[in-house]
Design a protein around this motif. Structure first.
Motif, PDB file in Angstrom:
ATOM      1  N   GLY A  60       0.698  -1.079  -0.113  1.00 42.76           N
ATOM      2  CA  GLY A  60       0.150  -0.126   0.013  1.00 42.76           C
ATOM      3  C   GLY A  60       0.966   1.229  -0.044  1.00 42.76           C
ATOM      4  N   LEU A 115       0.757   5.460   0.503  1.00 43.04           N
ATOM      5  CA  LEU A 115      -0.014   6.464   1.464  1.00 43.04           C
ATOM      6  C   LEU A 115       0.989   7.714   1.100  1.00 43.04           C
ATOM      7  N   LYS A 154      -2.389   2.618  -4.182  1.00 43.28           N
ATOM      8  CA  LYS A 154      -2.240   3.977  -3.879  1.00 43.28           C
ATOM      9  C   LYS A 154      -3.425   4.462  -3.242  1.00 43.28           C
ATOM     10  N   GLU A 155      -3.156   5.183  -2.165  1.00 48.21           N
ATOM     11  CA  GLU A 155      -4.265   6.010  -1.588  1.00 48.21           C
ATOM     12  C   GLU A 155      -3.549   7.665  -1.364  1.00 48.21           C
ATOM     13  N   ALA A 177      -4.965   4.714   5.882  1.00 47.18           N
ATOM     14  CA  ALA A 177      -4.122   3.487   6.141  1.00 47.18           C
ATOM     15  C   ALA A 177      -5.044   2.334   6.843  1.00 47.18           C
ATOM     16  N   LEU A 187      -6.289   0.754   3.655  1.00 47.82           N
ATOM     17  CA  LEU A 187      -5.237  -0.205   2.946  1.00 47.82           C
ATOM     18  C   LEU A 187      -5.144  -1.444   3.634  1.00 47.82           C
ATOM     19  N   ILE A 188      -4.901  -1.236   5.002  1.00 49.51           N
ATOM     20  CA  ILE A 188      -4.686  -2.497   5.686  1.00 49.51           C
ATOM     21  C   ILE A 188      -5.786  -3.424   5.927  1.00 49.51           C
ATOM     22  N   VAL A 245      -3.266  -4.984   2.464  1.00 47.14           N
ATOM     23  CA  VAL A 245      -1.776  -5.170   1.889  1.00 47.14           C
ATOM     24  C   VAL A 245      -1.083  -5.806   2.883  1.00 47.14           C
ATOM     25  N   LEU A 280       2.848  -1.298   4.130  1.00 43.96           N
ATOM     26  CA  LEU A 280       2.158  -0.070   3.936  1.00 43.96           C
ATOM     27  C   LEU A 280       3.594   0.741   3.748  1.00 43.96           C
ATOM     28  N   VAL A 293      -0.075   7.120  12.217  1.00 40.25           N
ATOM     29  CA  VAL A 293       0.200   5.892  11.539  1.00 40.25           C
ATOM     30  C   VAL A 293       1.137   4.860  12.539  1.00 40.25           C
ATOM     31  N   LYS A 301       1.388  -6.612  10.512  1.00 36.20           N
ATOM     32  CA  LYS A 301       1.786  -5.835   9.298  1.00 36.20           C
ATOM     33  C   LYS A 301       3.168  -5.011   9.349  1.00 36.20           C
ATOM     34  N   PHE A 342       4.824  -1.829   8.633  1.00 38.38           N
ATOM     35  CA  PHE A 342       4.879  -0.369   8.417  1.00 38.38           C
ATOM     36  C   PHE A 342       5.976   0.351   8.013  1.00 38.38           C
TER      37      PHE A 342
END
Lengths: 428, 373
Positions: free
Chosen positions: A37, A39, A84-85, A98, A101-102, A107, A110, A122, A132, A134
């Motif tokens: 992902g 961001l 993409k965000e 976020a 996306l998660i 994803v 990230l 975040v 996950k 980051f």
């Protein structure tokens, strides 16, 4: 009735399209797909830097793999899908995106966000999703990694204080600035920048006589301009970014201001220097510091710039700090994935362990991580000069390698006893 | 007519059943980030729909009121700590006590906003409430001693802890609150007070002549809307876990109006319909690709175009559109049009839908004497 039916049909179509897009995003090919992902800010004052950040991600992906017709990147034994965000530089929106996306796009990794307070938000969220990974984008607040760090948050870019390494000393000893006033945006990243500048400047014996904190996105600087001392200061330290910096310089110039400038790292970034305006002449001679320098001559940098210009014909004249940060973060991720051969099993434990050990030679110098998973890397002191083609660019004055998060002061220094804030450090 | 009513009854029951079962079958993201968030935004929009529909007052201050409630909740419930300037903030109260305090204070602020703006109408009322909203934004943005400045406050916990831990429970809290607010407002508009509100809306001068205190009623309406917006703000703070000035900035202020307009400014249920559409578009616009063109970096364009299309094909909102379709289906050839929300129509309340005309219900032009003295 025609209009009503079309309207409903269109709305229904959009929902179907959206659900289809989110449900079956690119699963072509036999290799497994790792979802990354991305961001960055795509609206608000940092929209231009956000676009440049995504260029950095795509440039790194293109360096390591080949883009397929499906839009995925083919790596050695696995594919990478980039989702993409865009946020708007507020922590609340960054957090929502976020989470999307998660939790919705699922994803695995990230990369982001772009701005300081977004990064802090975040990081706090990352603690609630320990399985996950980051990886920072270009957000550069000190406490994203320095205090209360999240074990699954990695930052392959340096923070706002590291970006100031060398500047305070240079301003005091070489330029001879003894008294400085400050104009900076009122949130965590500029606190970090001002702090990093003052660590060196105050230690060398300089005085910061006035601090003006303005809200992010301020359009009208007339009250700030009139509040600045007209005598008794040698220079104004300006830590504003994107359209804010352009607005301030324009209005200061129009009000007849004559002071010399010291820039924050994004004040004289390419995205600011490439805007046209009468203030550009006044910007020449501005000293600044940051992790990039347009005129660096090392081979890695030249190759990086060449690849950037070839890949993005609509890009900036030089890849900016945001492009570089996102690029380095993505290189870090891809090196980590390479080390574990794309294996993200066991709650990504092996990947995170490998990621913490990643080090590489980036376009501007060697990058490695410290115990807080924070980058130790190079930094430049630069001066704005007019190039042969008339474009303003940053000319390298000096370069420091292996700058750590304390700027060499050590974690026990009184300058690091408190988090940087509006009032700390202080040397009036 | 009983046939129609029973059909409506069935629709209502089915809709409620879907809403109750929803969190049990959907993944967490859909329960929290779509479902609960839509309800929270819907409650905020409902406070605006209530003001515009029954008071003819289109307020832009609802997001600020909701944000005020969130800040009050944060100050009441966060553990006492020292802020950047060294003074202590936070009272460490339990979540529910903090919620009560926040909503009560927000109701009072709603009354204060009402007292400031109740004597202005139409565009002037709109501008006054906009000024109040923007003023509040800058107060929280630049005040570090009490409101924490740009970063605001984090770590706000609801009565069930973090929403992520028990998404269904948090969803039901939101749903129950929304249902209670909806029924409560329905009760109010059916009461004598509610009829007086509508009288004040339609002809303030005549109501003044009949001896009603027009300004007082408008202030009361604002206070009630403040109460509703406060509930939305408290739920929103629990949902996000933090509060920062970004929650009360200009775009969030306008979002509330957009949600109400999408659903239909005259229809209470439209607030929730609009919120669902708004949230879905906001979340999924960046995932859409049409004809091979991905909107991931241009999602705002898609959202904007989507809203323009909705407003063009449904000038009185999606609920108005559905109503017209319903009318033409059930009264084929009858030619009778009741473009109103079924629940309100059933109660015999709305004589006509409010949208468009209610945007600027200017004082009746007349002899120029002040109307509400």
């Amino acid at each position: 009735m025609f209009g009503a039916k079309t309207g409903r049909g269109l709305v229904a179509l959009m929902f179907v399209a959206s659900i289809a897009a989110s449900a079956c995003g690119g699963s072509s090919g036999g290799d497994k797909v790792i979802k990354i992902g991305g961001l960055a800010t795509l609206s608000g004052p940092f929209a231009v830097p956000g676009q440049d950040g995504f260029r950095g991600v795509e440039q790194a992906l293109a360096k390591y793999g080949k883009k397929l017709a499906s839009g995925n990147w083919q790596m050695d034994g696995y594919q990478i899908q980039l989702i993409k965000e865009g946020s708007d530089a507020t922590p609340a929106v960054a957090l929502e995106k976020a989470k999307k996306l998660i939790e919705q796009d699922n994803v695995d990794i990230l990369i982001g966000p772009l701005s300081g307070d977004e990064g802090l938000a975040v990081k706090d969220y990352a603690k609630t999703v320990p399985d996950k990974t980051f990886v920072n984008g270009s957000s550069a607040a000190q406490d994203t990694t320095f205090r209360d760090a999240a074990p699954n948050f990695f930052r392959f870019s340096t923070d706002g204080a590291q970006w100031m390494a060398g500047l305070g000393k240079y301003a005091f000893t070489t330029k001879g600035y003894k008294n400085v006033a400050i104009v900076a945006e009122d949130y965590s990243f500029p606190y970090t920048q001002v702090g990093g500048f003052m660590y060196e400047f105050c230690a060398a014996g300089g005085h910061v006589v006035q601090k003006n904190w303005v809200p992010l996105g301020t359009k009208d600087y007339s009250s700030v301009v009139s509040n600045l001392p007209t005598s008794g200061v040698d220079a104004i330290y300006v830590a504003l970014g994107g359209s804010d910096a352009v607005n301030f310089f324009t209005q200061y110039n129009q009000a007849g201001g004559k002071a010399k400038f010291i820039g924050g790292s994004i004040t004289v970034d390419q995205s600011v220097l490439s805007v046209t305006g009468s203030f550009k002449d006044q910007l020449a001679g501005t000293i600044a510091a940051g992790p990039t320098a347009d005129s660096a001559t090392n081979q890695e940098w030249l190759d990086y710039v060449k690849a950037y210009k070839a890949q993005f014909t609509d890009g900036l004249p030089f890849p900016g700090l945001f492009a570089l940060s996102y690029y380095n973060e993505t290189i870090g991720v891809l090196e980590g994935l390479k080390a574990v051969k794309g294996d993200l099993s066991n709650k990504e434990a092996a990947f995170m362990a490998a990621l913490a050990k990643v080090s590489f030679d980036g376009p501007t110098g060697h990058v490695s991580l410290d115990a807080n998973r924070q980058a130790i890397s190079s930094n430049y002191v630069t001066e704005v000069q007019k190039g042969a083609d008339g474009n303003l660019q940053n000319v390298v004055i000096s370069k420091a390698d292996n700058v750590d998060q304390t700027l060499g002061l050590g974690a026990t220094s009184p300058f690091l006893a408190q988090p940087v804030s509006r009032d700390f450090p202080s040397c009036p | 007519m009983s046939w129609v009513r029973s059909r409506q009854g069935i629709v209502t029951i089915v809709a409620l059943l879907i809403l109750v079962v929803y969190p049990l079958v959907m993944p967490r993201f859909w329960v929290l980030s779509i479902g609960s968030y839509s309800i929270i935004l819907g409650i905020a929009a409902l406070s605006l729909v209530f003001m515009s529909g029954y008071g003819g007052m289109v307020s832009l201050a609802q997001a600020a009121l909701a944000g005020f409630a969130a800040y009050m909740l944060a100050l009441a419930t966060l553990a006492p700590s020292t802020n950047a300037t060294g003074s202590a903030i936070g009272f460490g109260l339990p979540a529910l006590a903090g919620a009560v305090i926040a909503v009560v204070l927000t109701t009072a602020l709603g009354a204060l906003f009402g007292a400031i703006s109740a004597r202005s109408y139409g565009t002037y009322f709109l501008m006054l409430t906009l000024a109040l909203a923007v003023g509040f934004f800058y107060i929280v943005l630049q005040n570090y001693e009490i409101f924490g400045g740009h970063i605001g406050f984090a770590g706000i916990l609801g009565p069930t802890g973090q929403p992520r831990a028990n998404p269904e429970v948090f969803y039901y809290i939101c749903l129950a609150t929304a249902t209670a607010v909806y029924l409560g407002l329905r009760y109010i508009v059916r009461s004598q007070l509610g009829l007086t509100f509508q009288g004040v809306r339609d002809n303030p001068r005549r109501m003044a002549a009949l001896g009603y205190r027009v300004a007082a009623h408008r202030i009361a309406l604002f206070a009630i809307a403040g109460f509703v917006a406060g509930l939305s703000g408290v739920l929103g703070a629990w949902y996000r876990g933090n509060i920062s000035p970004g929650i009360v900035d200009l775009s969030r202020t306008i979002d509330v109006l957009i949600i109400a307009v999408i659903g239909g400014l005259g229809y209470p249920i439209g607030a929730f319909v609009g919120a669902v559409v708004f949230v879905l578009m906001d979340v999924f616009a960046s995932s859409i690709s049409l004809f091979g063109f991905s909107f991931d970096e241009r999602f705002n364009t898609l959202i904007g175009v989507g809203f323009v299309v909705i407003v063009l094909v449904a000038p009185d909102g999606l609920v108005g559109l559905a109503n017209r379709a319903w009318q033409s289906a059930t009264h084929r050839g009858g030619g009778r049009r009741r473009a109103v929300d079924p629940l309100a129509a059933e109660a015999g309340l709305l004589a006509a839908p409010m949208p468009a005309t209610s945007i600027a219900p200017s004082e009746p032009a007349g002899d120029g004497t002040p109307s509400n003295k």
